[in-house]
Write a protein that holds these residues in place. Structure first.
Motif, PDB file in Angstrom:
ATOM      1  N   ASP A 108       2.589   9.646  -0.242  1.00 53.71           N
ATOM      2  CA  ASP A 108       2.975   9.704   1.168  1.00 53.71           C
ATOM      3  C   ASP A 108       1.791   9.651   2.122  1.00 53.71           C
ATOM      4  OD1 ASP A 108       5.659   9.966   0.431  1.00 53.71           O
ATOM      5  OD2 ASP A 108       5.465  12.134   0.223  1.00 53.71           O
ATOM      6  N   TYR A 109       0.584   9.441   1.602  1.00 54.35           N
ATOM      7  CA  TYR A 109      -0.618   9.427   2.448  1.00 54.35           C
ATOM      8  C   TYR A 109      -1.258   8.046   2.435  1.00 54.35           C
ATOM      9  CZ  TYR A 109      -0.122  14.479   1.945  1.00 54.35           C
ATOM     10  OH  TYR A 109       0.356  15.763   1.942  1.00 54.35           O
ATOM     11  N   LYS A 110      -1.624   7.562   3.601  1.00 52.11           N
ATOM     12  CA  LYS A 110      -2.268   6.256   3.698  1.00 52.11           C
ATOM     13  C   LYS A 110      -3.788   6.352   3.808  1.00 52.11           C
ATOM     14  CE  LYS A 110       1.565   3.617   5.660  1.00 52.11           C
ATOM     15  NZ  LYS A 110       1.995   2.720   6.778  1.00 52.11           N
ATOM     16  N   ASP A 111      -4.284   7.547   4.121  1.00 50.67           N
ATOM     17  CA  ASP A 111      -5.727   7.741   4.257  1.00 50.67           C
ATOM     18  C   ASP A 111      -6.122   8.940   3.400  1.00 50.67           C
ATOM     19  OD1 ASP A 111      -6.632   5.855   6.614  1.00 50.67           O
ATOM     20  OD2 ASP A 111      -4.722   6.755   7.212  1.00 50.67           O
ATOM     21  N   CYS A 112      -6.894   8.680   2.374  1.00 49.05           N
ATOM     22  CA  CYS A 112      -7.161   9.716   1.381  1.00 49.05           C
ATOM     23  C   CYS A 112      -8.506   9.477   0.706  1.00 49.05           C
ATOM     24  CB  CYS A 112      -6.034   9.705   0.338  1.00 49.05           C
ATOM     25  SG  CYS A 112      -6.302  10.786  -1.066  1.00 49.05           S
ATOM     26  N   LEU A 113      -9.133  10.579   0.278  1.00 52.23           N
ATOM     27  CA  LEU A 113     -10.335  10.508  -0.557  1.00 52.23           C
ATOM     28  C   LEU A 113      -9.999  11.126  -1.905  1.00 52.23           C
ATOM     29  CD1 LEU A 113     -13.052  11.699   1.994  1.00 52.23           C
ATOM     30  CD2 LEU A 113     -12.413   9.347   1.427  1.00 52.23           C
TER      31      LEU A 113
ATOM     32  N   LEU B  31     -16.103   8.645  -6.244  1.00 47.97           N
ATOM     33  CA  LEU B  31     -15.243   8.753  -5.068  1.00 47.97           C
ATOM     34  C   LEU B  31     -14.396   7.501  -4.925  1.00 47.97           C
ATOM     35  CD1 LEU B  31     -14.626  10.385  -2.391  1.00 47.97           C
ATOM     36  CD2 LEU B  31     -16.307   8.862  -1.305  1.00 47.97           C
ATOM     37  N   GLY B  32     -13.105   7.699  -4.702  1.00 49.39           N
ATOM     38  CA  GLY B  32     -12.199   6.617  -4.361  1.00 49.39           C
ATOM     39  C   GLY B  32     -11.756   6.776  -2.915  1.00 49.39           C
ATOM     40  N   ILE B  33     -11.708   5.673  -2.178  1.00 52.61           N
ATOM     41  CA  ILE B  33     -11.419   5.721  -0.740  1.00 52.61           C
ATOM     42  C   ILE B  33     -10.160   4.909  -0.448  1.00 52.61           C
ATOM     43  CG2 ILE B  33     -12.326   5.265   1.578  1.00 52.61           C
ATOM     44  CD1 ILE B  33     -15.151   5.168   0.215  1.00 52.61           C
ATOM     45  N   LEU B  34      -9.173   5.563   0.140  1.00 57.33           N
ATOM     46  CA  LEU B  34      -7.940   4.893   0.549  1.00 57.33           C
ATOM     47  C   LEU B  34      -7.877   4.894   2.069  1.00 57.33           C
ATOM     48  CD1 LEU B  34      -5.242   3.705  -0.692  1.00 57.33           C
ATOM     49  CD2 LEU B  34      -4.216   5.898  -0.071  1.00 57.33           C
ATOM     50  N   THR B  35      -7.848   3.722   2.685  1.00 52.80           N
ATOM     51  CA  THR B  35      -7.780   3.613   4.141  1.00 52.80           C
ATOM     52  C   THR B  35      -6.602   2.724   4.522  1.00 52.80           C
ATOM     53  OG1 THR B  35      -9.304   1.717   4.187  1.00 52.80           O
ATOM     54  CG2 THR B  35     -10.266   3.908   4.423  1.00 52.80           C
ATOM     55  N   ASN B  36      -5.731   3.270   5.352  1.00 50.91           N
ATOM     56  CA  ASN B  36      -4.542   2.537   5.815  1.00 50.91           C
ATOM     57  C   ASN B  36      -3.729   1.962   4.652  1.00 50.91           C
ATOM     58  OD1 ASN B  36      -2.808   1.649   7.852  1.00 50.91           O
ATOM     59  ND2 ASN B  36      -3.807  -0.351   7.974  1.00 50.91           N
ATOM     60  N   GLY B  37      -3.645   2.739   3.580  1.00 46.81           N
ATOM     61  CA  GLY B  37      -2.824   2.342   2.439  1.00 46.81           C
ATOM     62  C   GLY B  37      -3.484   1.395   1.468  1.00 46.81           C
ATOM     63  N   GLU B  38      -4.738   1.016   1.704  1.00 41.45           N
ATOM     64  CA  GLU B  38      -5.426   0.089   0.814  1.00 41.45           C
ATOM     65  C   GLU B  38      -6.711   0.710   0.285  1.00 41.45           C
ATOM     66  OE1 GLU B  38      -6.035  -3.771   2.366  1.00 41.45           O
ATOM     67  OE2 GLU B  38      -3.903  -4.163   2.719  1.00 41.45           O
ATOM     68  N   ILE B  39      -7.013   0.424  -0.975  1.00 37.74           N
ATOM     69  CA  ILE B  39      -8.231   0.941  -1.587  1.00 37.74           C
ATOM     70  C   ILE B  39      -9.434   0.181  -1.033  1.00 37.74           C
ATOM     71  CG2 ILE B  39      -9.509   1.182  -3.745  1.00 37.74           C
ATOM     72  CD1 ILE B  39      -6.858   1.632  -5.168  1.00 37.74           C
ATOM     73  N   TYR B  40     -10.386   0.924  -0.503  1.00 35.74           N
ATOM     74  CA  TYR B  40     -11.591   0.311   0.051  1.00 35.74           C
ATOM     75  C   TYR B  40     -12.602   0.097  -1.063  1.00 35.74           C
ATOM     76  CZ  TYR B  40     -15.779  -0.461   2.795  1.00 35.74           C
ATOM     77  OH  TYR B  40     -16.925  -0.996   3.308  1.00 35.74           O
ATOM     78  N   ARG B  41     -13.095  -1.147  -1.172  1.00 33.21           N
ATOM     79  CA  ARG B  41     -13.977  -1.523  -2.269  1.00 33.21           C
ATOM     80  C   ARG B  41     -15.408  -1.814  -1.819  1.00 33.21           C
ATOM     81  NH1 ARG B  41     -11.464  -3.042  -6.950  1.00 33.21           N
ATOM     82  NH2 ARG B  41      -9.208  -2.752  -6.944  1.00 33.21           N
TER      83      ARG B  41
END
Length: 416
Positions: A219-224, A234-244
């Motif tokens: 349920d979260y679109k922005d997550c670490l 560290l994995g970065i989720l921004t606006n529902g997409e994984i930042y690479r």
């Protein structure tokens, strides 16, 4: 509306028209992944495409064997004429996930609907970055495939690799980067070695992917996502997409320069966060404290083979061993301080603490929370959720299976 895939768009090759067509087909499949059994009008409502368009592609899926029909409502028998329901055929394709940990390997098999159908741990397989270990790993994976009973239907495999991994190119720059493999991507070598088309992914990003679809952050679109295992990732989720990142290397949190110590990290530099916040660090700190005369219910090991494990330290801390509690609390304080900096930068809605050091480790979690509250801005952290991973032992291999399935869908969109 169904959201776009979090895998990189480079996987969709061709013209813009072809990409738009592929995106439409992908959104239809995502409906099945997320909702299970659906009628065509429901799919049209969820995706925004017309009913005739949806009907045409779903019919192609049925003809190809990837979609099956049912005249029965999932909830109850419908009065009068029964509607036609559609769902994916779970046995039409299978996906292999291989999660390499420092202390074991986990292999899992998932069907097209996302159900795990087989899984096995290999605790006797202790990780080593050597050609011999690589050969043993491939041998075990091949045995698993042969014994699965669905060998011919395993479409794609994904291997979780720690360190610098370029998913797009199938390259690993840290693990299994042997001299004789320089001219060939690791993903291709693995494909040849196990006889199944393979991709590789950074282990922390695979954990984040598993949490995104099967864990705590749906349920979260922005997550670490913080992977505190033998190392620190560290994995970065921004606006529902994984930042690479530009070169696929985003998330090397453990190798940020933080401390003024003389401890050499395995990356070759000194003072990395990982040198004092990781499973490797916890074991080293405990050994140093015991050698300095501190007491613990854990006895110092005589050799490396019988030295305490990460689990031993967590269990001792949970059993109120003061020394192990101090180690976990101090590690949580240092981690929370650095996460506070990231919170001020990214303003995430959630932080997930995962990896082997997070398992049943509320002492670490609570120390992280206290440090975050102390060092990050109140306005930014007041709505933040900080929790442990839903299943730190299995979320990585689950993510690997899901990534393998995602890659298969991208490569096989022509079936609908």
């Amino acid at each position: 509306m169904i959201s776009n895939s979090t895998l990189p768009r480079e996987a969709f090759s061709g013209s813009e028209k072809r990409y738009a067509n592929a995106a439409m087909k992908k959104s239809i499949i995502d409906c099945f992944f997320q909702q299970g059994q659906l009628m065509i009008p429901e799919i049209a409502r969820l995706t925004g495409y017309s009913i005739p368009t949806i009907a045409r592609y779903v019919r192609n899926g049925v003809e190809a064997g990837y979609v099956r029909t049912s005249k029965t409502s999932p909830q109850s028998q419908l009065r009068g004429r029964k509607a036609t329901w559609y769902r994916l055929n779970p046995d039409s394709a299978y996906f292999l996930g291989v999660d390499l940990k420092h202390y074991m390997m986990v292999i899992s098999l998932m069907n097209l609907e996302g159900d795990t159908v087989a899984e096995q741990e290999y605790r006797e397989l202790q990780f080593a970055n050597t050609p011999q270990f690589f050969e043993s790993m491939c041998h075990q994976v091949c045995d698993f495939i042969r014994n699965s009973g669905v060998q011919e239907r395993i479409a794609t495999a994904c291997f979780n690799i720690s360190g610098r991994v370029n998913f797009r190119k199938g390259l690993s720059h840290s693990i299994f980067a042997f001299e004789n493999n320089e001219d060939k991507p690791l993903a291709e070598i693995l494909s040849d070695g196990i006889g199944v088309r393979s991709v590789i992914e950074n282990d922390t990003r695979a954990m984040l992917y598993g949490e995104l679809y099967k864990g705590n952050i749906k349920d979260y679109k922005d997550c670490l996502y913080v992977n505190v295992s033998w190392g620190l990732g560290l994995g970065i989720l921004t606006n529902g997409e994984i930042y690479r990142g530009a070169d696929d290397f985003a998330g090397e949190f453990g190798h940020t320069k933080v401390f003024d110590n003389e401890i050499i990290c395995h990356c070759g530099k000194k003072g990395c966060l990982e040198t004092e916040v990781s499973g490797n660090a916890a074991i080293r700190i405990l050994s140093e404290q015991l050698a300095a005369g501190k007491t613990s219910i854990i006895k110092p090991g005589r050799t490396d083979s019988d030295s305490p494990s990460i689990l031993d330290i967590i269990q001792a801390a949970n059993n109120e061993d003061p020394l192990c509690q101090d180690i976990m609390e101090e590690m949580g304080r240092k981690l929370g301080l650095q996460l506070a900096n990231l919170i001020n930068i990214f303003n995430p809605r959630a932080i997930i603490i995962g990896g082997s050091l997070s398992k049943e480790n509320d002492i670490l979690l609570e120390s992280v929370k206290m440090s975050i509250k102390k060092y990050s801005l109140k306005l930014i952290h007041r709505n933040l959720v900080v929790v442990n991973s839903s299943n730190p032992d299995r979320i990585g291999v689950t993510g690997a299976c899901l990534i393998a399935r995602e890659k298969f869908v991208q490569d096989k969109l022509t079936w609908i």
